[in-house]
Design a protein around this motif. Structure first.
Motif, PDB file in Angstrom:
ATOM      1  N   THR A   4      85.066  39.891 -44.517  1.00 13.81           N
ATOM      2  CA  THR A   4      86.390  39.438 -44.932  1.00 13.81           C
ATOM      3  C   THR A   4      86.776  38.139 -44.245  1.00 13.81           C
ATOM      4  O   THR A   4      87.287  37.203 -44.878  1.00 13.81           O
ATOM      5  CB  THR A   4      87.441  40.520 -44.634  1.00 13.81           C
ATOM      6  OG1 THR A   4      87.107  41.713 -45.343  1.00 13.81           O
ATOM      7  CG2 THR A   4      88.833  40.062 -45.059  1.00 13.81           C
ATOM      8  N   GLN A  63      84.669  35.410 -45.766  1.00 15.99           N
ATOM      9  CA  GLN A  63      85.103  35.120 -47.130  1.00 15.99           C
ATOM     10  C   GLN A  63      86.377  34.285 -47.145  1.00 15.99           C
ATOM     11  O   GLN A  63      86.524  33.359 -47.942  1.00 15.99           O
ATOM     12  CB  GLN A  63      85.335  36.440 -47.878  1.00 15.99           C
ATOM     13  CG  GLN A  63      85.799  36.273 -49.324  1.00 15.99           C
ATOM     14  CD  GLN A  63      86.362  37.555 -49.890  1.00 15.99           C
ATOM     15  OE1 GLN A  63      87.200  38.199 -49.259  1.00 15.99           O
ATOM     16  NE2 GLN A  63      85.906  37.928 -51.075  1.00 15.99           N
ATOM     17  N   ILE A  77      84.931  40.200 -56.349  1.00 14.06           N
ATOM     18  CA  ILE A  77      84.428  39.197 -55.412  1.00 14.06           C
ATOM     19  C   ILE A  77      83.768  38.094 -56.232  1.00 14.06           C
ATOM     20  O   ILE A  77      83.400  38.305 -57.400  1.00 14.06           O
ATOM     21  CB  ILE A  77      83.414  39.765 -54.399  1.00 14.06           C
ATOM     22  CG1 ILE A  77      82.143  40.262 -55.096  1.00 14.06           C
ATOM     23  CG2 ILE A  77      84.044  40.864 -53.547  1.00 14.06           C
ATOM     24  CD1 ILE A  77      81.008  40.645 -54.140  1.00 14.06           C
ATOM     25  N   ASP A  80      80.357  35.173 -52.669  1.00 19.61           N
ATOM     26  CA  ASP A  80      80.607  36.204 -51.667  1.00 19.61           C
ATOM     27  C   ASP A  80      79.413  37.150 -51.536  1.00 19.61           C
ATOM     28  O   ASP A  80      79.217  37.762 -50.480  1.00 19.61           O
ATOM     29  CB  ASP A  80      81.864  37.010 -52.027  1.00 19.61           C
ATOM     30  CG  ASP A  80      83.113  36.152 -52.066  1.00 19.61           C
ATOM     31  OD1 ASP A  80      83.169  35.165 -51.318  1.00 19.61           O
ATOM     32  OD2 ASP A  80      84.027  36.462 -52.853  1.00 19.61           O
ATOM     33  N   LEU A 105      77.031  36.297 -48.640  1.00 23.78           N
ATOM     34  CA  LEU A 105      77.489  36.329 -47.249  1.00 23.78           C
ATOM     35  C   LEU A 105      76.611  37.228 -46.382  1.00 23.78           C
ATOM     36  O   LEU A 105      76.764  37.253 -45.162  1.00 23.78           O
ATOM     37  CB  LEU A 105      78.941  36.814 -47.177  1.00 23.78           C
ATOM     38  CG  LEU A 105      80.002  35.849 -47.733  1.00 23.78           C
ATOM     39  CD1 LEU A 105      81.373  36.516 -47.753  1.00 23.78           C
ATOM     40  CD2 LEU A 105      80.043  34.563 -46.909  1.00 23.78           C
TER      41      LEU A 105
END
Length: 322
Positions: free
Chosen positions: A239, A242, A274, A278, A281
């Motif tokens: 998170t 992101q 998302i 993302d 990641l």
């Protein structure tokens, strides 16, 4: 002229500093004693009861931050590789023994449904116990490079508990390297694993401050199979990356088959919750060598290598089995 007291000796009050109440009040000394013994007269930094009050939460949060921050700085810990994973995944010999004991108990009571359930779980834990060896070997690889990193020492950092965290700290200990453990005070009794460096093991009151310290020096997050705690830390990092609250760091999920059941990023992307970027990641790995190589390569490609040229080849090869 009065000489100063010798070093280390407490200076006694001078006669003129002794309580000298008015002679016409026989209760004066008792009143002074009552004042001196009152909690309100206790110095604030020595008043543990006062520090536990609800309105002192801000002070406790500050202390939870400052103590580890100060001591990690003193030990020149510049970079950490944070390792998470289940506390329930033990080393293979222990997991095999636990499954065997349950199998023997079930043989004596074959219709016991609770024993059947426990044995099924024990066998799944036994199958995942290979990750204990992977985490231990990974701890060795990072530990060997500990004092070779650019810009300061690099160390394994875990939650300091048993299971996968123990394995990573143990691997560093195997090669004579220090490692960090961030324990948390919980309602049930818990202890740090024996492989965290004693002067780098901290006990936190607040999860928030513990999370902060996991990320302040983190150069990568390595998540082995785990439960809510592991997922909590994983999603925290994803998170923050992101939303660009932190600069992205390598996030590696060890054990693709396990994590594919836990997290389906392709489904989230298809659902529009998302973005495609993302999904990138994090990635998967299976072996200690693969994890460490990927982390080093990520920083090489970024133009910010963790290690000097050729150090990885010289110092970071596998050097033993768990």
């Amino acid at each position: 002229m009065r000489q100063p007291p010798p070093p280390g000796k407490r200076q006694q009050p001078l006669p003129e500093q002794q309580p000298n109440p008015s002679s016409d009040d026989p209760e004066a000394l008792a009143k002074i004693k009552a004042i001196a013994e009152s909690p309100t007269y206790r110095q604030a930094d020595r008043d543990l009861d006062f520090l536990q009050r609800g309105d002192m939460r801000g002070v406790r949060l500050m202390l939870d931050y400052l103590k580890p921050q100060t001591l990690l700085n003193e030990h020149e810990v510049a970079h950490t590789i944070v390792v998470f994973g289940s506390t329930r995944i033990s080393e293979p010999a222990v997991a095999t023994r636990a499954a065997a004991e349950l199998a023997a108990a079930l043989a004596a009571r074959p219709k016991d449904t609770e024993l059947q359930r426990r044995l099924a779980i024990a066998r799944r834990i036994e199958a995942k116990s290979r990750y204990y060896d992977v985490a231990r070997q990974f701890g060795r690889l990072v530990g060997v490079c500990g004092n070779k990193a650019i810009g300061g020492r690099i160390m394994v950092m875990t939650g300091g508990g048993p299971g996968i965290m123990e394995a990573a700290n143990r691997g560093a200990c195997d090669v004579g390297a220090q490692s960090v453990g961030l324990n948390i005070a919980l309602p049930h009794e818990q202890y740090p694993n024996p492989y965290v460096s004693p002067d780098l093991c901290f006990s936190f009151r607040y999860f928030a401050m513990r999370k902060l310290h996991f990320l302040l020096r983190a150069r990568a997050l390595v998540a082995f199979p785990g439960g809510y705690g592991t997922m909590d830390e994983l999603f925290e990092v994803l998170t923050l990356s992101q939303t660009r609250k932190i600069s992205p760091v390598p996030v590696i999920l060890v054990g693709e088959a396990y994590w594919r059941h836990v997290l389906d990023p392709d489904f989230l992307m298809a659902e529009g919750t998302i973005d495609p970027e993302d999904r990138d990641l994090f990635w998967y790995a299976e072996t200690a060598e693969e994890i460490w190589r990927d982390i080093l390569l990520w920083y090489e490609l970024k133009g910010e290598p963790l290690l000097p040229p050729d150090v990885a080849d010289e110092f970071c090869r596998p050097d033993g089995k768990g």
